[in-house]
Enzyme design. Structure first.
Site, PDB file in Angstrom:
ATOM      1  N   GLN A  80       0.852  -1.196   0.000  1.00 56.65           N
ATOM      2  CA  GLN A  80       0.000   0.000   0.000  1.00 56.65           C
ATOM      3  C   GLN A  80       0.884   1.241   0.000  1.00 56.65           C
ATOM      4  O   GLN A  80       1.574   1.502   0.977  1.00 56.65           O
ATOM      5  CB  GLN A  80      -0.884  -0.054   1.243  1.00 56.65           C
ATOM      6  CG  GLN A  80      -1.825   1.099   1.425  1.00 56.65           C
ATOM      7  CD  GLN A  80      -2.587   0.962   2.746  1.00 56.65           C
ATOM      8  OE1 GLN A  80      -2.922  -0.130   3.161  1.00 56.65           O
ATOM      9  NE2 GLN A  80      -2.839   2.068   3.394  1.00 56.65           N
ATOM     10  N   GLY A  81       0.872   1.994  -1.098  1.00 57.26           N
ATOM     11  CA  GLY A  81       1.736   3.172  -1.210  1.00 57.26           C
ATOM     12  C   GLY A  81       0.977   4.447  -0.923  1.00 57.26           C
ATOM     13  O   GLY A  81       0.507   5.127  -1.841  1.00 57.26           O
TER      14      GLY A  81
ATOM     15  N   SER B 257       1.711   6.746   2.456  1.00 55.06           N
ATOM     16  CA  SER B 257       2.513   7.752   3.159  1.00 55.06           C
ATOM     17  C   SER B 257       3.758   8.133   2.374  1.00 55.06           C
ATOM     18  O   SER B 257       4.290   7.341   1.589  1.00 55.06           O
ATOM     19  CB  SER B 257       2.949   7.208   4.521  1.00 55.06           C
ATOM     20  OG  SER B 257       1.841   6.997   5.349  1.00 55.06           O
TER      21      SER B 257
ATOM     22  N   SER C  14       4.475  -1.364   3.883  1.00 57.88           N
ATOM     23  CA  SER C  14       4.650  -2.718   4.413  1.00 57.88           C
ATOM     24  C   SER C  14       4.720  -3.744   3.291  1.00 57.88           C
ATOM     25  O   SER C  14       3.916  -3.697   2.353  1.00 57.88           O
ATOM     26  CB  SER C  14       3.500  -3.067   5.352  1.00 57.88           C
ATOM     27  OG  SER C  14       3.479  -2.161   6.439  1.00 57.88           O
TER      28      SER C  14
ATOM     29  N   GLU D  54      -8.876  -0.049   7.635  1.00 56.43           N
ATOM     30  CA  GLU D  54      -7.566  -0.430   8.148  1.00 56.43           C
ATOM     31  C   GLU D  54      -7.497  -0.205   9.657  1.00 56.43           C
ATOM     32  O   GLU D  54      -6.617  -0.720  10.334  1.00 56.43           O
ATOM     33  CB  GLU D  54      -6.491   0.411   7.443  1.00 56.43           C
ATOM     34  CG  GLU D  54      -5.066  -0.038   7.680  1.00 56.43           C
ATOM     35  CD  GLU D  54      -4.067   0.861   6.950  1.00 56.43           C
ATOM     36  OE1 GLU D  54      -4.499   1.855   6.352  1.00 56.43           O
ATOM     37  OE2 GLU D  54      -2.868   0.557   6.978  1.00 56.43           O
TER      38      GLU D  54
END
Lengths: 377, 368
Positions: free
Chosen positions: A121-122, A124, A156, A240
């Site tokens: 997941q891109g 931040s 992550s 999330e």
């Protein structure tokens, strides 16, 4: 109100328990050991292939169309068997399901759910943490593609991912929340550089930085409409934040169980304050299990909690950090003497929970304004 | 598994909250309004809620869930009416096979945790009748009979006392004489008493959940109205975060307390008690923090007698102590889960050791 298993739930629980007895991969805890992530893909596909993952998701995409409370049973049985938790990717499924076109859903959901295709997941960036909407990664239209340039962080599992659920700015000329779009970016291509980060407990496979330098993504891989990225992101982060979506209850129950076992071996060697910490960790973990039961039951009414997810995130954070503190307390001087001490690693990892997925301070802002309706600062 | 209210339970929750809100005290001065309190008592009686734990043929009229729904609603409005006391008396009488009566309340040991157990004919210690209705004139106590218990009664003649301004405690001095109970058809076993204690843990937990909801319902609007520096104090993050934490504690408490209320009639005595202990430990600690937050957010006025928040805090003190506060529950959890062999609980109900759990540590780590 009934906390008992229905006949269908009991049958599922029995089948799962039998399967787990023969298929526990014996992996170490996810939060403390790099070896977990080396084998996590196998665990995901094994769980999925046996019919125990993706329980509440649509059958069309490889799920089982079951009520959400089946995940409570899954978490309970995984914890009881000492098995690893279920893969935490429900929030990506929710994001794609809510905002993706039929083509996007058909293309990506089956691989995501089955574990055949791995995702990261891109979101931040170094200068866009809590203020996510100020992100500066750009996606520029070029023929049938977009070209990605930018720097993502806290990504992550990026090193093992096939796809990145990426937020990028597609229109720099509109207010910051409106110029963002979401993409499924293939990770195996030139123009992507991985830089792992070492967490304070020593593990290196959880977090990474990803640098995009001219990487390409097909226009058809946009998830949602151009400029819809912020709404996509909010769908994802609200889920999330929900322990029911993450399956962390199993991880906490397992840690409490490990700590309790150590104390039971000789309770006389522990001070009353240590015993209090362990008992309190049990109370907290049990509270969260029951809270997840309630939240997933409420989904039967079609209730999606939205900002209420921030309430759950704060509860989950307090539980994880209480459990981590109990592990540290019971370990005592061992934690100071041995850098590989597992309770020390559990404790150190627990400090991340009040940051990842949105800091506790941001969660409290959300609860104050959107749950309590307090006036804006 | 489905933790939602049934339609009937949802209707009971709605009706009980409405009644409590309409007839409960809205101000401290309302506590002296005898006519209002009398209407409240009559309405609770007429609703049939005092009969929920009486014999309904093979079990109570209604499950622990329904009783907890009422306890939660009455706590939420700091309703000055006896409910949990009569419910516990009815439940104990039913387990003993006694005829239904509303003239007795259960007497408690000075620790407020255990029912009063009196070997012999005269009570050696004071007995406390908690949450006795006005017309009640006797308290039930347990008399050991082999491994079991029979019921006996002592006369209530002492004055009402206690920190809680909304529920009555009658103190019976040491030396009270026991009168026999003649209609007891069954001796109470250890399991009976444990099961009954699980009801006590569930109802006191539900009361605490209601208190948290109720005190936030007056504190959040106050923070939105009260202005300093030209803006509502609720616009300051420092205040917002206190209230956000309080809301989370209330939600977590509700989740734990619901399960405890279901467990009363659905699980074996030790399991029902275990569920009750988790709920009570969490709710007692959470309610203390939430009520203290309410006092703080109300500022100076929150520390005056006229402000309603201390009525909530005081009631929370009794509901926490009754059947044991968080420290007591943690001690019991250490015995059952960790194999800790500790001496009998000290009379204060507090565990030994330096980290008395109510020493100020909130349920959530302060740093998170």
């Amino acid at each position: 109100m009934d906390y008992r298993d229905s006949p269908a739930e009991a049958e599922f629980r029995a089948r799962l328990r039998t399967w787990l007895a023969d298929h526990d991969p014996g992996l170490p805890t996810s939060s403390t050991d790099d070896d977990y992530w080396a084998q996590q893909a196998e665990w995901h596909t094994a769980l999925y292939d046996a019919g125990f993952f993706g329980l509440s998701w649509p059958g069309r995409y490889g799920g089982h169309d079951l009520p959400p409370v089946f995940d409570v049973i899954l978490d309970q049985e995984l914890a009881a068997a000492g098995a690893p938790p279920r893969p935490s990717l429900g929030y990506l499924v929710q994001g794609i399901t809510t905002h993706g076109s039929d083509d996007i859903k058909d293309r990506f959901l089956p691989g995501l759910i089955s574990g055949r295709e791995r995702w990261c997941q891109g979101f931040s960036e170094p200068d866009a943490g809590s203020d996510l909407a100020s992100l500066r990664t750009t996606a520029s239209h070029d023929g049938d593609d977009y070209v990605i340039n930018g720097h993502k962080i806290w990504t992550s599992y990026s090193d093992v991912a096939d796809w990145c659920f990426l937020l990028a700015r597609t229109d720099p000329d509109v207010p910051k929340h409106k110029g963002i779009s979401a993409f499924a970016v293939p990770m195996h291509q030139p123009g992507i550089e991985q830089r792992p980060l070492r967490m304070i407990n020593g593990i290196t496979t959880e977090f990474g930085q990803v640098l995009f330098d001219g990487a390409r993504v097909a226009s058809e891989n946009m998830i949602g409409a151009p400029g819809e990225g912020w709404r996509v992101a909010m769908t994802i982060v609200s889920h999330e934040r929900e322990p029911g979506e993450l399956g962390f209850v199993a991880r906490y129950a397992k840690t409490v169980d490990d700590v309790e076992k150590e104390v039971r071996a000789d309770p006389t060697t522990f001070r009353p304050d240590q015993l209090d910490e362990v008992a309190w960790a049990f109370v907290q973990a049990e509270m969260l299990r029951l809270h997840v039961c309630r939240r997933l039951s409420e989904r039967l009414d079609g209730i999606q909690h939205g900002p209420g997810g921030s309430v759950d995130k704060l509860l989950m954070t307090w539980v994880e950090q209480t459990v981590g503190a109990a592990a540290l307390a019971v370990s005592g001087p061992r934690a100071a003497l041995d850098t590989e001490d597992v309770p020390l690693k559990v404790y150190l990892y627990s400090r991340a929970q009040s940051v990842m997925g949105g800091t506790s301070q941001v969660q409290k802002n959300i609860v104050a304004s959107r749950v309590l309706g307090l006036p804006a600062p | 598994m489905d933790t939602r209210d049934t339609p009937e339970q949802a209707e009971l929750r709605r009706a009980a909250r409405q009644l409590a809100r309409e007839l409960g005290p809205a101000t401290v001065a309302d506590l002296d309004d005898g006519a209002r309190a009398k209407r409240l008592t009559g309405a609770v009686h007429d609703a049939g809620w005092l009969e929920l734990r009486q014999d309904g043929g093979g079990g109570p009229v209604a499950s622990g869930v329904e009783s907890a729904i009422v306890a939660d609603a009455l706590g939420g409005a700091v309703a000055d009416v006896a409910f949990t006391g009569p419910a516990l008396a009815a439940d104990l009488s039913r387990r003993a096979g006694c005829g239904a009566t509303d003239s007795a309340v259960v007497g408690f040991a000075p620790n407020l945790i255990d029912p009063a157990v009196v070997p012999g004919r005269v009570a050696a210690t004071p007995i406390y009748a908690v949450d006795a209705a006005e017309h009640v004139d006797v308290a039930s106590v347990l008399v050991p009979t082999g491994p079991d218990y029979r019921l006996a009664q002592v006369q209530l003649d002492g004055p009402a006392e206690g920190a809680d301004l909304t529920r009555v405690i009658r103190r019976i001095p040491a030396g009270a004489s026991l009168a026999d109970v003649h209609d007891q058809r069954r001796l109470l076993t250890h399991d009976d008493v444990a099961h009954w204690s699980a009801l006590g843990l569930a109802l006191t937990s539900a009361d605490l959940v209601g208190l948290m909801r109720g005190v936030l319902d007056i504190t959040v609007p106050y923070a939105s109205e009260r202005r300093q520096f030209g803006v509502p104090i609720g616009s300051f993050q420092a205040v917002q975060h206190l209230l956000a934490e309080a809301r989370c504690l209330m939600e977590g408490s509700l989740s734990a307390a619901l399960y405890a209320s279901w467990a009363v009639d659905e699980l074996a005595p030790d399991e029902a008690c275990a569920a009750g202990r988790v709920a009570k430990a969490y709710c007692a600690r959470a309610a203390r923090t939430v009520c203290e937050t309410a006092v703080q957010v109300h500022g100076g006025i929150g520390n005056t007698w006229e402000c309603m928040v201390h009525v909530y805090l005081r009631r929370a003190v009794l509901s926490s102590q009754w059947f044991g506060d968080d420290g007591e529950q943690l001690l019991q959890i250490q015995r059952t889960r960790l194999g800790v062999d500790t001496p009998a609980a000290p009379s204060s109900g507090r565990p030994p050791g330096p980290a008395a759990p109510s020493s100020g540590r909130p349920p959530g780590p302060a740093s998170g």
